[in-house]
Design an enzyme around this catalytic site. Sequence first.
Site, PDB file in Angstrom:
ATOM      1  N   LYS A  22      24.869 -35.043  29.910  1.00 48.56           N
ATOM      2  CA  LYS A  22      26.133 -35.720  30.205  1.00 48.56           C
ATOM      3  C   LYS A  22      27.170 -35.436  29.121  1.00 48.56           C
ATOM      4  CE  LYS A  22      26.917 -40.296  29.135  1.00 48.56           C
ATOM      5  NZ  LYS A  22      28.201 -40.431  28.421  1.00 48.56           N
ATOM      6  N   ASN A  23      26.776 -35.599  27.865  1.00 46.50           N
ATOM      7  CA  ASN A  23      27.766 -35.492  26.791  1.00 46.50           C
ATOM      8  C   ASN A  23      28.203 -34.058  26.519  1.00 46.50           C
ATOM      9  OD1 ASN A  23      27.665 -38.212  26.618  1.00 46.50           O
ATOM     10  ND2 ASN A  23      26.622 -38.304  24.630  1.00 46.50           N
ATOM     11  N   ARG A  92      35.847 -44.010  29.343  1.00 47.42           N
ATOM     12  CA  ARG A  92      36.679 -43.960  28.145  1.00 47.42           C
ATOM     13  C   ARG A  92      36.708 -42.581  27.519  1.00 47.42           C
ATOM     14  NH1 ARG A  92      38.303 -49.011  27.430  1.00 47.42           N
ATOM     15  NH2 ARG A  92      37.110 -50.327  28.820  1.00 47.42           N
ATOM     16  N   CYS A 116      35.323 -51.467  24.287  1.00 48.26           N
ATOM     17  CA  CYS A 116      34.381 -51.327  25.382  1.00 48.26           C
ATOM     18  C   CYS A 116      33.081 -51.984  24.985  1.00 48.26           C
ATOM     19  CB  CYS A 116      34.156 -49.871  25.732  1.00 48.26           C
ATOM     20  SG  CYS A 116      33.188 -49.015  24.499  1.00 48.26           S
ATOM     21  N   ARG A 121      36.904 -48.884  20.246  1.00 46.96           N
ATOM     22  CA  ARG A 121      36.747 -47.423  20.367  1.00 46.96           C
ATOM     23  C   ARG A 121      38.067 -46.766  20.003  1.00 46.96           C
ATOM     24  NH1 ARG A 121      32.111 -45.639  24.158  1.00 46.96           N
ATOM     25  NH2 ARG A 121      31.675 -43.618  23.246  1.00 46.96           N
ATOM     26  N   PRO A 122      38.367 -46.713  18.709  1.00 45.90           N
ATOM     27  CA  PRO A 122      39.665 -46.167  18.302  1.00 45.90           C
ATOM     28  C   PRO A 122      39.745 -44.665  18.573  1.00 45.90           C
ATOM     29  CG  PRO A 122      38.302 -46.612  16.372  1.00 45.90           C
ATOM     30  CD  PRO A 122      37.527 -47.090  17.563  1.00 45.90           C
ATOM     31  N   ILE A 123      40.973 -44.147  18.673  1.00 47.63           N
ATOM     32  CA  ILE A 123      41.135 -42.693  18.838  1.00 47.63           C
ATOM     33  C   ILE A 123      42.089 -42.157  17.779  1.00 47.63           C
ATOM     34  CG2 ILE A 123      40.547 -42.568  21.297  1.00 47.63           C
ATOM     35  CD1 ILE A 123      43.626 -42.398  21.787  1.00 47.63           C
ATOM     36  N   ASP A 124      42.168 -42.878  16.650  1.00 48.01           N
ATOM     37  CA  ASP A 124      43.094 -42.462  15.590  1.00 48.01           C
ATOM     38  C   ASP A 124      42.796 -41.046  15.081  1.00 48.01           C
ATOM     39  OD1 ASP A 124      40.743 -43.963  14.767  1.00 48.01           O
ATOM     40  OD2 ASP A 124      41.424 -43.665  12.714  1.00 48.01           O
ATOM     41  N   LEU A 125      41.525 -40.666  15.044  1.00 50.91           N
ATOM     42  CA  LEU A 125      41.193 -39.329  14.533  1.00 50.91           C
ATOM     43  C   LEU A 125      41.636 -38.251  15.521  1.00 50.91           C
ATOM     44  CD1 LEU A 125      37.620 -40.141  13.192  1.00 50.91           C
ATOM     45  CD2 LEU A 125      39.703 -39.856  11.842  1.00 50.91           C
ATOM     46  N   ASP A 305      22.616 -43.237  20.485  1.00 53.74           N
ATOM     47  CA  ASP A 305      22.341 -43.342  21.924  1.00 53.74           C
ATOM     48  C   ASP A 305      20.848 -43.554  22.221  1.00 53.74           C
ATOM     49  OD1 ASP A 305      24.989 -43.083  22.512  1.00 53.74           O
ATOM     50  OD2 ASP A 305      24.884 -41.006  23.185  1.00 53.74           O
ATOM     51  N   ARG A 397      25.934 -44.135  35.214  1.00 50.30           N
ATOM     52  CA  ARG A 397      26.929 -43.340  34.478  1.00 50.30           C
ATOM     53  C   ARG A 397      26.294 -42.126  33.827  1.00 50.30           C
ATOM     54  NH1 ARG A 397      29.204 -45.928  29.767  1.00 50.30           N
ATOM     55  NH2 ARG A 397      29.722 -43.758  29.497  1.00 50.30           N
TER      56      ARG A 397
HETATM   57  C1  UD1 Z   1      30.115 -39.618  21.652  1.00 44.19           C
HETATM   58  C2  UD1 Z   1      29.163 -39.742  22.811  1.00 44.19           C
HETATM   59  C3  UD1 Z   1      28.437 -41.076  22.742  1.00 44.19           C
HETATM   60  C4  UD1 Z   1      27.752 -41.230  21.383  1.00 44.19           C
HETATM   61  C5  UD1 Z   1      28.744 -41.004  20.247  1.00 44.19           C
HETATM   62  C6  UD1 Z   1      28.098 -40.986  18.877  1.00 44.19           C
HETATM   63  C7  UD1 Z   1      30.254 -38.488  24.581  1.00 44.19           C
HETATM   64  C8  UD1 Z   1      30.913 -38.515  25.908  1.00 44.19           C
HETATM   65  N1  UD1 Z   1      29.916 -39.671  24.055  1.00 44.19           N
HETATM   66  O1  UD1 Z   1      31.059 -40.665  21.790  1.00 44.19           O
HETATM   67  O2  UD1 Z   1      27.441 -41.092  23.765  1.00 44.19           O
HETATM   68  O3  UD1 Z   1      27.233 -42.536  21.269  1.00 44.19           O
HETATM   69  O4  UD1 Z   1      29.407 -39.724  20.429  1.00 44.19           O
HETATM   70  O5  UD1 Z   1      27.099 -40.031  18.823  1.00 44.19           O
HETATM   71  O6  UD1 Z   1      29.972 -37.449  24.030  1.00 44.19           O
HETATM   72  N2  UD1 Z   1      35.881 -43.329  15.581  1.00 44.19           N
HETATM   73  C9  UD1 Z   1      37.030 -43.705  14.932  1.00 44.19           C
HETATM   74  N3  UD1 Z   1      38.204 -43.095  15.271  1.00 44.19           N
HETATM   75  C10 UD1 Z   1      38.271 -42.117  16.213  1.00 44.19           C
HETATM   76  C11 UD1 Z   1      37.087 -41.726  16.877  1.00 44.19           C
HETATM   77  C12 UD1 Z   1      35.900 -42.346  16.540  1.00 44.19           C
HETATM   78  O7  UD1 Z   1      37.020 -44.589  14.088  1.00 44.19           O
HETATM   79  O8  UD1 Z   1      39.371 -41.596  16.472  1.00 44.19           O
HETATM   80  C13 UD1 Z   1      34.606 -43.997  15.261  1.00 44.19           C
HETATM   81  C14 UD1 Z   1      34.009 -44.757  16.452  1.00 44.19           C
HETATM   82  O9  UD1 Z   1      34.555 -46.038  16.563  1.00 44.19           O
HETATM   83  C15 UD1 Z   1      32.548 -44.775  16.108  1.00 44.19           C
HETATM   84  C16 UD1 Z   1      32.337 -43.444  15.386  1.00 44.19           C
HETATM   85  O10 UD1 Z   1      33.623 -43.008  14.969  1.00 44.19           O
HETATM   86  O11 UD1 Z   1      32.273 -45.835  15.247  1.00 44.19           O
HETATM   87  C17 UD1 Z   1      31.687 -42.369  16.213  1.00 44.19           C
HETATM   88  O12 UD1 Z   1      32.424 -42.175  17.384  1.00 44.19           O
HETATM   89  P1  UD1 Z   1      32.518 -40.766  18.119  1.00 44.19           P
HETATM   90  O13 UD1 Z   1      31.606 -39.774  17.452  1.00 44.19           O
HETATM   91  O14 UD1 Z   1      33.940 -40.398  18.280  1.00 44.19           O
HETATM   92  O15 UD1 Z   1      31.895 -41.117  19.536  1.00 44.19           O
HETATM   93  P2  UD1 Z   1      32.423 -40.638  20.941  1.00 44.19           P
HETATM   94  O16 UD1 Z   1      32.902 -39.229  20.862  1.00 44.19           O
HETATM   95  O17 UD1 Z   1      33.308 -41.673  21.514  1.00 44.19           O
END
Ligand code: UD1
Length: 424
Positions: A22-23, A92, A116, A121-125, A305, A397
């Site tokens: 999936k990922n 998301r 969620c 679930r921030p997207i600042d990065l 996961d 999912r």
């Molecule tokens: C992906 C996987 C998810 C897995 C996760 C961690 C997919 C579709 N999903 O999710 O199954 O659990 O990796 O292995 O591939 N963070 C920030 N800012 C950002 C982005 C992330 O602070 O802009 C934080 C998140 O809150 C979290 C951590 O970084 O605490 C890891 O998140 P991230 O690796 O981005 O996970 P996803 O890509 O959402």
Amino acid sequence: MSRLFIRGGRPLAGEVSIQGAKNSVLPILAATILTAGQVEVRHCPALRDVDAAVRILRALGCDARWEGTSLVVDTSGLNDWAISDILMREMRSSVIFLGAILARCGQARCSMPGGCELGPRPIDLHTAGLRRLGADIREEGGTLLCRAEKLTGRQVVLSLPSVGATENLMLAACGAEGTTVILGAAREPEIEDLALFLNACGARVTGAGSGTVTVEGGRKLHGCAYTVMPDRIAAATYLCCCAGAGGDIFLRGAREQELFAVTDALRRAGCCVTSDSAGIACACAGRRQSVGSVRTAPYPGFPTDAQAVLMAGLLRSRGATVFEETVFENRYRHVDELRRLGADIRVSGRVAVVSGVETLHGAAVECTDLRGGAALCTAALAAEGETCVRALHHIDRGYEDIRRDLAALGADIERKETRLTGQE
Ligand code: UD1
């Protein structure tokens, strides 16, 4: 309403083929937006998140259709750059489409993914990285508006190895002029799979799987046929099912090299895990041993996961195992449901202590999230009597057909669909 009825308390025996990841497939489907020509995504898992990605592609004007187990995508008709709020809410991780849409259309719009089931679930990065490549990003009333007449390759440093941000930047960088170097990149195998896909389409991505990913942008990408890697979390789930219920199973197509953190924990628990190029075998009898401590961490650490399913597989172990969840803030929501089956788990902040009990018993439980739902099935297989698992949309999912797979592994499991009565 869909429910699974699982009659547990007996060992598993059988073999199953592991679905596509999936990922891995979700960013690959987003990446198809960068290509001209037809892409055949082979070994594509038929699951709800893939449906959501297909709906996004179609809403953007692209063509996506199933041919057996392949998803054939043609994005030449793309005529929109906005992802609707409904589709964003459904999945998301649809935020991974941002980089690709921006690179292709020079603009993109989607709603901000809010909190969620796993916590904020921030997207600042993601946004900081895209800005660094030249995008202008504004947030207005919960909507993210992105524009970039031109993206330019730069060095981008990620302060956290975010999987999604690394993928988003790789996609945007393919459409940028010049070379992008992502430092502090996530090293998950799915990132490598995305790079292999992009390179099969004519991109030049190197270093994926390491902390430094380099993308030479500005190359025209063409279509290709690409086989998605096996789903390491589905494999981890079924291994944990075997750890919990006992038995002797074989996971065809599973690759241990991407699962060492999990197989190492299972061996410490007393499972006999062996693997070769055909797949992974797991055998165990009697009760497991506790494994001391399990700390989730970015790859190659123990995958967040797989935290819930390992916890479920150890509920009947001898002794106590201490889990520490370091990746997401709110990832123990399955614990209350596991307690209904008789589990002894104490949670304090990011730590959960599982003290093994001699027996678990069937109960009615409800999925709280995708992997938490899989953990309920794992525990149910180890529990005496019948467990009814509801809210299966979470499991759907990420698992193509968990009933089919567990039945192939010898589980006594049934799925019943009943019409909504207004109370569900
Ligand atoms: C992906 C996987 C998810 C897995 C996760 C961690 C997919 C579709 N999903 O999710 O199954 O659990 O990796 O292995 O591939 N963070 C920030 N800012 C950002 C982005 C992330 O602070 O802009 C934080 C998140 O809150 C979290 C951590 O970084 O605490 C890891 O998140 P991230 O690796 O981005 O996970 P996803 O890509 O959402």
